[in-house]
Design a protein around this motif. Structure first.
Motif, PDB file in Angstrom:
ATOM      1  N   TYR A  55       0.837  -1.196   0.000  1.00  0.00           N
ATOM      2  CA  TYR A  55       0.000   0.000   0.000  1.00  0.00           C
ATOM      3  C   TYR A  55       0.879   1.257   0.000  1.00  0.00           C
ATOM      4  O   TYR A  55       1.852   1.358   0.722  1.00  0.00           O
ATOM      5  CB  TYR A  55      -0.926   0.005   1.223  1.00  0.00           C
ATOM      6  N   ASN A  56       0.521   2.205  -0.875  1.00  0.00           N
ATOM      7  CA  ASN A  56       1.132   3.527  -0.935  1.00  0.00           C
ATOM      8  C   ASN A  56       2.553   3.515  -1.540  1.00  0.00           C
ATOM      9  O   ASN A  56       3.258   4.510  -1.456  1.00  0.00           O
ATOM     10  CB  ASN A  56       1.161   4.201   0.433  1.00  0.00           C
ATOM     11  N   LYS A  57       2.928   2.401  -2.130  1.00  0.00           N
ATOM     12  CA  LYS A  57       4.212   2.358  -2.811  1.00  0.00           C
ATOM     13  C   LYS A  57       4.017   2.750  -4.283  1.00  0.00           C
ATOM     14  O   LYS A  57       2.965   2.512  -4.879  1.00  0.00           O
ATOM     15  CB  LYS A  57       4.824   0.950  -2.735  1.00  0.00           C
ATOM     16  N   PRO A  58       5.031   3.350  -4.927  1.00  0.00           N
ATOM     17  CA  PRO A  58       4.901   3.768  -6.333  1.00  0.00           C
ATOM     18  C   PRO A  58       4.829   2.567  -7.276  1.00  0.00           C
ATOM     19  O   PRO A  58       5.538   1.573  -7.104  1.00  0.00           O
ATOM     20  CB  PRO A  58       6.159   4.603  -6.582  1.00  0.00           C
ATOM     21  N   GLY A  82     -10.025   5.073  -5.683  1.00  0.00           N
ATOM     22  CA  GLY A  82      -9.300   6.314  -5.408  1.00  0.00           C
ATOM     23  C   GLY A  82      -8.277   6.642  -6.480  1.00  0.00           C
ATOM     24  O   GLY A  82      -7.626   7.686  -6.416  1.00  0.00           O
ATOM     25  N   VAL A  83      -8.131   5.761  -7.455  1.00  0.00           N
ATOM     26  CA  VAL A  83      -7.183   5.985  -8.549  1.00  0.00           C
ATOM     27  C   VAL A  83      -7.936   5.772  -9.868  1.00  0.00           C
ATOM     28  O   VAL A  83      -8.599   4.744 -10.049  1.00  0.00           O
ATOM     29  CB  VAL A  83      -5.984   5.008  -8.464  1.00  0.00           C
ATOM     30  N   SER A  84      -7.857   6.730 -10.784  1.00  0.00           N
ATOM     31  CA  SER A  84      -8.563   6.588 -12.058  1.00  0.00           C
ATOM     32  C   SER A  84      -7.653   6.075 -13.175  1.00  0.00           C
ATOM     33  O   SER A  84      -8.085   5.336 -14.059  1.00  0.00           O
ATOM     34  CB  SER A  84      -9.174   7.933 -12.476  1.00  0.00           C
ATOM     35  N   THR A  85      -6.389   6.489 -13.127  1.00  0.00           N
ATOM     36  CA  THR A  85      -5.413   6.016 -14.108  1.00  0.00           C
ATOM     37  C   THR A  85      -4.097   5.737 -13.397  1.00  0.00           C
ATOM     38  O   THR A  85      -3.822   6.287 -12.332  1.00  0.00           O
ATOM     39  CB  THR A  85      -5.165   7.056 -15.225  1.00  0.00           C
ATOM     40  N   ILE A  86      -3.308   4.869 -14.028  1.00  0.00           N
ATOM     41  CA  ILE A  86      -1.989   4.566 -13.468  1.00  0.00           C
ATOM     42  C   ILE A  86      -0.924   5.047 -14.446  1.00  0.00           C
ATOM     43  O   ILE A  86      -0.948   4.715 -15.641  1.00  0.00           O
ATOM     44  CB  ILE A  86      -1.818   3.060 -13.225  1.00  0.00           C
ATOM     45  N   THR A  87      -0.003   5.844 -13.924  1.00  0.00           N
ATOM     46  CA  THR A  87       1.185   6.252 -14.662  1.00  0.00           C
ATOM     47  C   THR A  87       2.398   5.872 -13.819  1.00  0.00           C
ATOM     48  O   THR A  87       2.258   5.381 -12.688  1.00  0.00           O
ATOM     49  CB  THR A  87       1.183   7.762 -14.946  1.00  0.00           C
ATOM     50  N   ASN A  88       3.554   6.064 -14.365  1.00  0.00           N
ATOM     51  CA  ASN A  88       4.765   5.728 -13.614  1.00  0.00           C
ATOM     52  C   ASN A  88       4.848   6.561 -12.333  1.00  0.00           C
ATOM     53  O   ASN A  88       4.854   7.788 -12.382  1.00  0.00           O
ATOM     54  CB  ASN A  88       5.991   5.981 -14.489  1.00  0.00           C
ATOM     55  N   THR A  90       2.508   6.331  -9.802  1.00  0.00           N
ATOM     56  CA  THR A  90       1.218   6.358  -9.104  1.00  0.00           C
ATOM     57  C   THR A  90       1.306   5.481  -7.852  1.00  0.00           C
ATOM     58  O   THR A  90       1.841   4.362  -7.894  1.00  0.00           O
ATOM     59  CB  THR A  90       0.093   5.848 -10.024  1.00  0.00           C
ATOM     60  N   LEU A  91       0.762   5.949  -6.712  1.00  0.00           N
ATOM     61  CA  LEU A  91       0.832   5.202  -5.453  1.00  0.00           C
ATOM     62  C   LEU A  91      -0.255   4.137  -5.389  1.00  0.00           C
ATOM     63  O   LEU A  91      -1.400   4.366  -5.802  1.00  0.00           O
ATOM     64  CB  LEU A  91       0.698   6.162  -4.272  1.00  0.00           C
ATOM     65  N   MET A  92       0.131   2.987  -4.829  1.00  0.00           N
ATOM     66  CA  MET A  92      -0.783   1.849  -4.757  1.00  0.00           C
ATOM     67  C   MET A  92      -1.944   2.153  -3.817  1.00  0.00           C
ATOM     68  O   MET A  92      -1.736   2.519  -2.647  1.00  0.00           O
ATOM     69  CB  MET A  92      -0.025   0.613  -4.275  1.00  0.00           C
ATOM     70  N   PRO A  93      -3.187   1.991  -4.296  1.00  0.00           N
ATOM     71  CA  PRO A  93      -4.328   2.220  -3.414  1.00  0.00           C
ATOM     72  C   PRO A  93      -4.521   1.025  -2.468  1.00  0.00           C
ATOM     73  O   PRO A  93      -3.912  -0.034  -2.664  1.00  0.00           O
ATOM     74  CB  PRO A  93      -5.497   2.342  -4.400  1.00  0.00           C
ATOM     75  N   PRO A  94      -5.409   1.154  -1.479  1.00  0.00           N
ATOM     76  CA  PRO A  94      -5.587   0.087  -0.483  1.00  0.00           C
ATOM     77  C   PRO A  94      -6.558  -1.000  -0.938  1.00  0.00           C
ATOM     78  O   PRO A  94      -7.436  -1.421  -0.165  1.00  0.00           O
ATOM     79  CB  PRO A  94      -6.127   0.852   0.727  1.00  0.00           C
ATOM     80  N   CYS A  95      -6.441  -1.436  -2.161  1.00  0.00           N
ATOM     81  CA  CYS A  95      -7.299  -2.513  -2.666  1.00  0.00           C
ATOM     82  C   CYS A  95      -6.698  -3.046  -3.966  1.00  0.00           C
ATOM     83  O   CYS A  95      -5.859  -2.393  -4.588  1.00  0.00           O
ATOM     84  CB  CYS A  95      -8.735  -2.016  -2.913  1.00  0.00           C
ATOM     85  N   ASP A  96      -7.108  -4.237  -4.349  1.00  0.00           N
ATOM     86  CA  ASP A  96      -6.700  -4.759  -5.637  1.00  0.00           C
ATOM     87  C   ASP A  96      -7.391  -3.961  -6.747  1.00  0.00           C
ATOM     88  O   ASP A  96      -8.574  -3.577  -6.609  1.00  0.00           O
ATOM     89  CB  ASP A  96      -7.095  -6.235  -5.777  1.00  0.00           C
ATOM     90  N   VAL A  97      -6.678  -3.732  -7.831  1.00  0.00           N
ATOM     91  CA  VAL A  97      -7.247  -2.968  -8.935  1.00  0.00           C
ATOM     92  C   VAL A  97      -6.910  -3.656 -10.266  1.00  0.00           C
ATOM     93  O   VAL A  97      -5.982  -4.464 -10.364  1.00  0.00           O
ATOM     94  CB  VAL A  97      -6.735  -1.512  -8.976  1.00  0.00           C
TER      95      VAL A  97
END
Length: 290
Positions: A55-58, A82-88, A90-97
């Motif tokens: 959680y919260n790691k890039p 809590g995250v709409s897109t992932i780019t280089n 982006t911090l890991m949200p607290p759930c599987d995505v």
């Protein structure tokens, strides 16, 4: 887990000691999964790749490729992550995505060209679109036979494409008509060599490629006793056919024949002739030409 002031882990407290104690909570981050879906493309040859992050790691997303398409972004679901897109980074949200690749189809230019490279028609297609043939391009003096590089059922490649027209040169007919040859000559001397239409006086035909300089076929009757060619002109003009560039139509050529002239030499064979000289005076000569 819990630790005391010295950092030693406290598994449990059976009873309160006779002094104050400080108990500190120690936390470890939970780990979650990111599933990257190529969505028609590929990620190192695979349809999807799963990565695990605390959680919260890039996050470092992979590279996706798709022939004929341009990558836009990694779109994330669920929407409440809590995250709409992932780019280089982006911090890991607290759930599987799940991160799904979004693409836009590339446009490529298809150019239909004449054989000299001039543009006949242009259109824009996507990679993989079926290429539909345009109307056949016309070119004076030539017959269209196809498009260089085209095959049946061909689809648009992932690049701009030029297809050139192919042609074969057309041939046109020159019909030679004779003028000035009497019918009695034809009857006496023509024979099989002098093939003629008695109504039209056709004696020869010739095929010439469009655009070629004409080498006139006017000497088929050079063997004709007493006649010679005086001119060979294109019908309706005063233009000599010899050296003319062949156009894109059949033409008629009128070949005019005139009586030839010959020299007769008289030899006195030891005697003499009385003849007029250049000044009109009578004189004796041993030979004479007319």
């Amino acid at each position: 887990k819990w630790t005391d002031a010295s950092g030693a882990e406290i598994e449990s407290l059976s009873k309160m000691p006779d002094h104050d104690v400080t108990v500190t909570a120690i936390w470890t981050a939970d780990t979650f999964k990111v599933t990257f879906k190529a969505n028609g493309g590929s990620i190192d040859g695979k349809n999807e790749v799963v990565q695990t992050y605390e959680y919260n790691k890039p996050i470092t997303p992979p590279t996706a490729n798709r022939t004929g398409w341009t990558f836009i972004e990694w779109s994330v679901s669920p929407a409440d992550s809590g995250v709409s897109t992932i780019t280089n980074g982006t911090l890991m949200p607290p759930c599987d995505v799940v991160a799904t690749a979004k693409w836009v189809q590339n446009d490529y230019k298809l150019t239909w060209a004449y054989d000299n490279g001039n543009v006949y028609k242009e259109e824009t297609l996507h990679y993989g679109d079926t290429i539909n043939l345009p109307e056949e391009p016309t070119k004076e003096g030539y017959t269209f036979i196809g498009w260089e590089g085209y095959t049946d059922g061909m689809t648009m490649p992932n690049k701009n494409l030029t297809l050139k027209a192919k042609y074969t040169v057309d041939q046109y007919k020159i019909t030679y008509y004779h003028n000035g040859i009497p019918a009695e000559w034809i009857a006496e001397f023509g024979g099989e060599k002098f093939k003629t239409d008695e109504l039209e006086n056709v004696y020869s035909e010739q095929l010439v490629n469009y655009g070629e300089i004409i080498e006139a076929d006017v000497n088929k009757l050079d063997y004709a006793p007493g006649y010679k060619v005086s001119s060979a002109v294109i019908e309706g003009t005063a233009t000599a056919v010899e050296g003319t560039v062949m156009g894109a139509k059949d033409i008629a050529v009128y070949v005019n024949w005139v009586l030839d002239t010959y020299t007769a030499k008289f030899d006195g064979n030891g005697g003499f002739f009385i003849a007029l000289d250049d000044e009109g005076n009578l004189s004796q000569v041993t030979s004479h030409e007319v």
